[in-house]
Design a protein around this motif. Structure first.
Motif, PDB file in Angstrom:
ATOM      1  N   SER A  42     -23.145   3.427   5.684  1.00 39.43           N
ATOM      2  CA  SER A  42     -21.863   4.091   5.952  1.00 39.43           C
ATOM      3  C   SER A  42     -20.799   3.704   4.914  1.00 39.43           C
ATOM      4  CB  SER A  42     -21.377   3.803   7.368  1.00 39.43           C
ATOM      5  OG  SER A  42     -21.226   2.430   7.521  1.00 39.43           O
ATOM      6  N   GLU A  43     -20.817   2.443   4.481  1.00 37.03           N
ATOM      7  CA  GLU A  43     -19.806   2.056   3.493  1.00 37.03           C
ATOM      8  C   GLU A  43     -20.055   2.767   2.159  1.00 37.03           C
ATOM      9  OE1 GLU A  43     -17.844  -1.869   3.144  1.00 37.03           O
ATOM     10  OE2 GLU A  43     -19.038  -2.011   1.323  1.00 37.03           O
ATOM     11  N   LEU A  44     -21.338   2.852   1.768  1.00 34.64           N
ATOM     12  CA  LEU A  44     -21.665   3.535   0.516  1.00 34.64           C
ATOM     13  C   LEU A  44     -21.252   5.013   0.613  1.00 34.64           C
ATOM     14  CD1 LEU A  44     -23.051   3.051  -2.259  1.00 34.64           C
ATOM     15  CD2 LEU A  44     -25.129   3.994  -1.260  1.00 34.64           C
ATOM     16  N   ALA A  45     -21.452   5.588   1.808  1.00 32.19           N
ATOM     17  CA  ALA A  45     -21.059   6.988   2.009  1.00 32.19           C
ATOM     18  C   ALA A  45     -19.544   7.134   1.831  1.00 32.19           C
ATOM     19  CB  ALA A  45     -21.484   7.456   3.394  1.00 32.19           C
ATOM     20  N   GLY A  46     -18.782   6.146   2.357  1.00 28.84           N
ATOM     21  CA  GLY A  46     -17.318   6.171   2.200  1.00 28.84           C
ATOM     22  C   GLY A  46     -16.937   6.079   0.731  1.00 28.84           C
ATOM     23  N   LEU A  47     -17.639   5.217   0.005  1.00 26.17           N
ATOM     24  CA  LEU A  47     -17.354   5.074  -1.431  1.00 26.17           C
ATOM     25  C   LEU A  47     -17.681   6.375  -2.163  1.00 26.17           C
ATOM     26  CD1 LEU A  47     -18.793   1.482  -2.066  1.00 26.17           C
ATOM     27  CD2 LEU A  47     -16.428   2.179  -2.417  1.00 26.17           C
ATOM     28  N   ARG A 246      -9.210   6.950   2.519  1.00 28.83           N
ATOM     29  CA  ARG A 246     -10.281   6.823   1.541  1.00 28.83           C
ATOM     30  C   ARG A 246     -10.155   5.457   0.889  1.00 28.83           C
ATOM     31  NH1 ARG A 246      -8.426  10.162  -3.861  1.00 28.83           N
ATOM     32  NH2 ARG A 246      -6.628   8.862  -4.238  1.00 28.83           N
ATOM     33  N   MET A 247     -11.219   5.051   0.221  1.00 28.97           N
ATOM     34  CA  MET A 247     -11.212   3.692  -0.329  1.00 28.97           C
ATOM     35  C   MET A 247     -10.488   3.642  -1.672  1.00 28.97           C
ATOM     36  SD  MET A 247     -14.958   3.141   0.903  1.00 28.97           S
ATOM     37  CE  MET A 247     -15.395   1.739   1.906  1.00 28.97           C
ATOM     38  N   PHE A 248      -9.836   2.526  -1.906  1.00 24.91           N
ATOM     39  CA  PHE A 248      -9.126   2.268  -3.157  1.00 24.91           C
ATOM     40  C   PHE A 248      -8.091   3.341  -3.484  1.00 24.91           C
ATOM     41  CE2 PHE A 248     -13.290   0.142  -3.586  1.00 24.91           C
ATOM     42  CZ  PHE A 248     -12.815  -1.144  -3.467  1.00 24.91           C
ATOM     43  N   SER A 249      -7.246   3.625  -2.500  1.00 25.93           N
ATOM     44  CA  SER A 249      -6.106   4.517  -2.748  1.00 25.93           C
ATOM     45  C   SER A 249      -5.092   3.801  -3.630  1.00 25.93           C
ATOM     46  CB  SER A 249      -5.395   4.854  -1.441  1.00 25.93           C
ATOM     47  OG  SER A 249      -6.161   5.736  -0.708  1.00 25.93           O
ATOM     48  N   THR A 250      -4.874   2.525  -3.328  1.00 28.47           N
ATOM     49  CA  THR A 250      -3.870   1.747  -4.064  1.00 28.47           C
ATOM     50  C   THR A 250      -4.551   0.964  -5.177  1.00 28.47           C
ATOM     51  OG1 THR A 250      -2.758   1.439  -1.949  1.00 28.47           O
ATOM     52  CG2 THR A 250      -2.008   0.056  -3.774  1.00 28.47           C
ATOM     53  N   LEU A 251      -4.096   1.178  -6.410  1.00 29.06           N
ATOM     54  CA  LEU A 251      -4.661   0.395  -7.522  1.00 29.06           C
ATOM     55  C   LEU A 251      -3.586  -0.346  -8.294  1.00 29.06           C
ATOM     56  CD1 LEU A 251      -7.515   2.495  -9.135  1.00 29.06           C
ATOM     57  CD2 LEU A 251      -7.629   0.774  -7.375  1.00 29.06           C
ATOM     58  N   ASP A 252      -2.338  -0.233  -7.844  1.00 31.16           N
ATOM     59  CA  ASP A 252      -1.287  -0.982  -8.521  1.00 31.16           C
ATOM     60  C   ASP A 252      -0.590  -1.867  -7.484  1.00 31.16           C
ATOM     61  OD1 ASP A 252      -0.028   0.922  -7.089  1.00 31.16           O
ATOM     62  OD2 ASP A 252       0.618   2.114  -8.784  1.00 31.16           O
ATOM     63  N   THR A 253       0.548  -2.403  -7.814  1.00 30.27           N
ATOM     64  CA  THR A 253       1.253  -3.265  -6.856  1.00 30.27           C
ATOM     65  C   THR A 253       2.648  -2.727  -6.628  1.00 30.27           C
ATOM     66  OG1 THR A 253       0.020  -5.122  -7.709  1.00 30.27           O
ATOM     67  CG2 THR A 253       1.904  -5.654  -6.351  1.00 30.27           C
ATOM     68  N   ARG A 254       3.040  -2.672  -5.401  1.00 26.50           N
ATOM     69  CA  ARG A 254       4.378  -2.224  -5.050  1.00 26.50           C
ATOM     70  C   ARG A 254       5.057  -3.392  -4.332  1.00 26.50           C
ATOM     71  NH1 ARG A 254       5.997   3.302  -4.390  1.00 26.50           N
ATOM     72  NH2 ARG A 254       4.301   3.969  -5.706  1.00 26.50           N
ATOM     73  N   THR A 255       6.271  -3.726  -4.725  1.00 27.01           N
ATOM     74  CA  THR A 255       6.991  -4.834  -4.081  1.00 27.01           C
ATOM     75  C   THR A 255       8.333  -4.337  -3.559  1.00 27.01           C
ATOM     76  OG1 THR A 255       5.919  -6.389  -5.574  1.00 27.01           O
ATOM     77  CG2 THR A 255       7.877  -7.181  -4.464  1.00 27.01           C
ATOM     78  N   ARG A 256       8.622  -4.687  -2.314  1.00 27.64           N
ATOM     79  CA  ARG A 256       9.867  -4.241  -1.693  1.00 27.64           C
ATOM     80  C   ARG A 256      10.440  -5.363  -0.818  1.00 27.64           C
ATOM     81  NH1 ARG A 256       9.374  -0.742  -4.648  1.00 27.64           N
ATOM     82  NH2 ARG A 256       9.362   1.522  -4.390  1.00 27.64           N
ATOM     83  N   LEU A 257      11.766  -5.279  -0.576  1.00 32.11           N
ATOM     84  CA  LEU A 257      12.370  -6.254   0.328  1.00 32.11           C
ATOM     85  C   LEU A 257      12.055  -5.874   1.768  1.00 32.11           C
ATOM     86  CD1 LEU A 257      15.980  -7.116  -0.869  1.00 32.11           C
ATOM     87  CD2 LEU A 257      14.071  -8.691  -0.544  1.00 32.11           C
ATOM     88  N   TRP A 258      11.653  -6.845   2.535  1.00 29.01           N
ATOM     89  CA  TRP A 258      11.407  -6.632   3.971  1.00 29.01           C
ATOM     90  C   TRP A 258      12.530  -7.371   4.702  1.00 29.01           C
ATOM     91  CZ3 TRP A 258       6.707  -9.338   6.752  1.00 29.01           C
ATOM     92  CH2 TRP A 258       6.790  -9.081   8.137  1.00 29.01           C
ATOM     93  N   HIS A 259      13.406  -6.606   5.357  1.00 29.37           N
ATOM     94  CA  HIS A 259      14.537  -7.208   6.075  1.00 29.37           C
ATOM     95  C   HIS A 259      14.083  -7.581   7.475  1.00 29.37           C
ATOM     96  CE1 HIS A 259      17.441  -6.285   2.928  1.00 29.37           C
ATOM     97  NE2 HIS A 259      16.727  -5.187   2.745  1.00 29.37           N
ATOM     98  N   LEU A 260      14.120  -8.872   7.769  1.00 33.43           N
ATOM     99  CA  LEU A 260      13.676  -9.333   9.082  1.00 33.43           C
ATOM    100  C   LEU A 260      14.782  -9.111  10.112  1.00 33.43           C
ATOM    101  CD1 LEU A 260      12.041 -12.616   7.784  1.00 33.43           C
ATOM    102  CD2 LEU A 260      10.826 -10.587   8.564  1.00 33.43           C
ATOM    103  N   LYS A 261      14.374  -9.121  11.375  1.00 31.85           N
ATOM    104  CA  LYS A 261      15.337  -8.778  12.445  1.00 31.85           C
ATOM    105  C   LYS A 261      16.478  -9.789  12.549  1.00 31.85           C
ATOM    106  CE  LYS A 261      13.448  -5.212  14.821  1.00 31.85           C
ATOM    107  NZ  LYS A 261      12.132  -4.984  14.273  1.00 31.85           N
ATOM    108  N   ASN A 262      16.224 -11.062  12.169  1.00 35.82           N
ATOM    109  CA  ASN A 262      17.288 -12.073  12.306  1.00 35.82           C
ATOM    110  C   ASN A 262      18.195 -12.117  11.080  1.00 35.82           C
ATOM    111  OD1 ASN A 262      15.830 -13.322  10.307  1.00 35.82           O
ATOM    112  ND2 ASN A 262      16.003 -15.370  11.223  1.00 35.82           N
ATOM    113  N   GLY A 263      18.041 -11.147  10.184  1.00 33.03           N
ATOM    114  CA  GLY A 263      18.898 -11.104   8.997  1.00 33.03           C
ATOM    115  C   GLY A 263      18.249 -11.715   7.770  1.00 33.03           C
ATOM    116  N   GLY A 264      17.141 -12.436   7.960  1.00 35.15           N
ATOM    117  CA  GLY A 264      16.422 -13.010   6.817  1.00 35.15           C
ATOM    118  C   GLY A 264      15.693 -11.913   6.060  1.00 35.15           C
TER     119      GLY A 264
END
Ligand code: GTP
Ligand code: MG
Length: 442
Positions: A42-47, A246-264
């Motif tokens: 099944s994994e090979l089929a997905g690939l 599908r497999m390997f949709s992401t091949l680069d890196t995306r970085t973003r700020l994650w605002h936590l609920k307590n303000g951090g």
């Protein structure tokens, strides 16, 4: 950074030179000592579908050791040949890695192109690569893999099967194609140039990531391909990363700020997924893309909890992390897709095995508050209590302190602000020159 969200997925599907979709027969072996998995290929089929190939049929054989000549037994080769003709298949894809001799023998016997697992994965990477960095990295990995095999490439195929351009078949695509037709000397020269270019990108990337991590607590999403990392990234940061089944949709890196609920806040990165037996050449050439993982303070290991092989996936991710020398990094297991579980028992079994885990659904949002709370706790445990005396003229620094530290006490003394704060570790070096003394260092 290039995004291919607007691209029609059909353009990624490749066709045979005749214009129809390529049809493949999948082949794999099963260890006779282990219980037979329900769907061994099944994994090979997905690939294969991620590579845009139609699956015509599949064939398995129980054997503990591969045959040196064909990998599978001679009788199975005959069976395979019949399947190819019955289903009009163009290509044969093995779930294992084959030696150049095995590929040569099989192609001679079957009169079809034969691909192994590594070539298929390299092909998917080549098809999905959008950024210049990803393209260079894939080209390097393809060449490193192909050069020792150059002699076996296309020797026994018809000119139609070797046709180039858009009709190029699976396993014969990507930026390495031209070099594969050239002599080894030319390919080696290209490898040296690529390595140099990638080294420069890597050095630049390392400086960039170091600068960011000096200012922020950095969390990196890691996990098996298709586990839902990008979906989680979008749910936490509205990054708008491409999500696909599908497999390997992401091949680069995306970085973003994650605002936590307590303000951090933390810097969250989403990157390329891993897989069982991820080709070494890819791991090596994708170092620049994986720089965020290498420098992260914490890894969120995202697991598709609804997948029958979730535990095996986790081990495969650990293997790749070990190859990246990141196996000992602090990490938190995040079981995703809990909305797909049949009942609560499934999650409690996983929780028993991994008591520190968090169960979430990146699609419905279930468990995201708990994940937020857990990260907040991790951040709090890393705070250092400091007594500071900061001149009021240091406005920029003061506002920075306020944005990522907890202020316990504050008063004004002669053009100075006297503060007792709990500051994140990454900020300590900046604050030290204003510090009376470190009161606590947990
Ligand atoms: N039901 C359900 N589906 C999910 C969930 N999270 C992600 N998915 C689906 O899983 C598929 C893969 O999601 P992605 O976010 O692209 O996975 P990924 O880990 O980034 O995959 P790669 O980048 O290819 O390694 C998509 O079809 C998503 O919609 C979830 O919590 N529940
Ligand atoms: Mg992704």
């Amino acid at each position: 950074m290039a995004s291919f969200a607007e691209e029609d997925p059909d353009t990624l599907r490749r066709s045979h030179p005749t214009g129809t979709l390529e049809r493949a027969v999948l082949v794999g072996t099963i260890d006779p000592d282990r219980s037979e998995p329900e769907e061994p290929l099944s994994e090979l089929a997905g690939l294969a579908s991620s590579a845009g190939v139609d699956i015509a049929a599949s064939l398995t054989q129980k054997r503990d050791r591969p045959s040196p000549k064909y990998f599978i037994g001679t009788g199975k080769v005959t069976e395979l040949s019949r399947l190819i003709h019955d289903h009009g298949a163009d290509v044969v894809i093995f779930d294992n890695d084959l030696t150049p001799a095995q590929v040569r023998n099989l192609e001679r016997e079957l009169k079809r192109r034969v691909l192994d697992r590594t070539e298929l994965i390299l092909d998917i990477f080549a098809t999905h690569a959008r950024t210049q960095q990803a393209k260079l990295q894939v080209e390097l990995a393809q060449l490193e893999y192909a050069v020792p095999r150059l002699r076996s490439w296309g020797l026994h195929l018809t000119s139609e099967q070797q046709a180039g351009g858009t009709g190029m078949g699976v396993g014969m695509r990507g930026p390495g194609e031209k070099q594969l037709e050239e002599d080894k000397r030319h390919a080696r020269r290209r490898i040296l140039n690529l390595r140099r270019e990638i080294r420069e990108i890597e050095q630049h990337k390392r400086r960039e990531v170091s600068a960011r991590s000096a200012e922020n607590y950095c969390v990196s999403l890691v996990g098996y391909t298709n586990a839902g990392k990008s979906t989680l990234m979008n749910a936490l940061t509205r990054a708008g990363v491409l999500v696909e089944d599908r497999m390997f949709s992401t091949l680069d890196t995306r970085t973003r700020l994650w605002h936590l609920k307590n303000g951090g806040r933390v810097l969250l990165s989403d990157t390329v997924g891993f897989i069982r037996k991820l080709p070494h050449a890819l791991v090596a050439s994708f170092h620049a893309t994986l720089e965020e993982v290498a420098q992260a303070d914490l890894l969120l290991h995202v697991v598709d909890a609804s997948h029958p092989e979730a535990e095996q996936h986790m081990r495969a991710v650990q293997d790749v992390l070990a190859e990246l020398e990141c196996a000992d990094k602090p990490s938190l297991v995040v079981f995703n897709k809990i909305d797909k579980l049949r009942d609560a028992l499934e999650l409690s079994i996983l929780r028993n095995r991994h008591p520190q885990c968090v169960g979430i659904s990146a699609v419905t949002g279930a468990g995201l508050d708990e994940l937020d709370r857990r990260i907040t706790e991790v951040l709090a445990s890393r705070l250092v209590e400091m007594d500071l005396l900061v001149p009021v003229s240091e406005g920029k620094l003061l506002s920075e302190i306020l944005s990522h530290s907890v202020v316990l006490e504050q008063s004004f003394v002669d053009e100075h602000v006297r503060m007792r704060v709990r500051a994140p570790r990454f900020a300590v070096w900046k604050l030290e020159r204003f510090s009376n003394h470190l009161t606590t260092n947990k």
